[in-house]
Write a protein that holds these residues in place. Sequence first.
Motif: not given
Length: 117
Positions: A31, A34, A76, A86, A90
């Motif tokens: 995590t 990310i 997301s 991600i 991200g």
Amino acid sequence: YPLCALAVSDERPVSTQSTWGDEYGSSHGETALIHSINQATFMVLGTVAGKLTKVYGYRRVTQVGACIAAIGLTISSFTTSLWQLIISYGLIYGTGLQWVLIQVLRSSMNGSRHEKA
């Protein structure tokens, strides 16, 4: 309002890493990836945002960046696996955030009052 709700409730703040780890069944390292990709995207795309600002101006790049960030956050919220998070948080959100925040720095340091976003 969120700060008021947090002050009234007796729950402590929870980091996103532990929340995402519980949600997707992943480790803290997975995590943390990310946020790492989010920050890497933020740093790498600074030059792109700067060149776009010279061509299109502060306001237009800021508006497009805000839309990209909103799209990344919306996507997301519907993710079902870590790799989707991600990409959406991200990469997409990191890109939009960069395009917005670089304008804050550039407009406060450069240009006349009329050029500022």
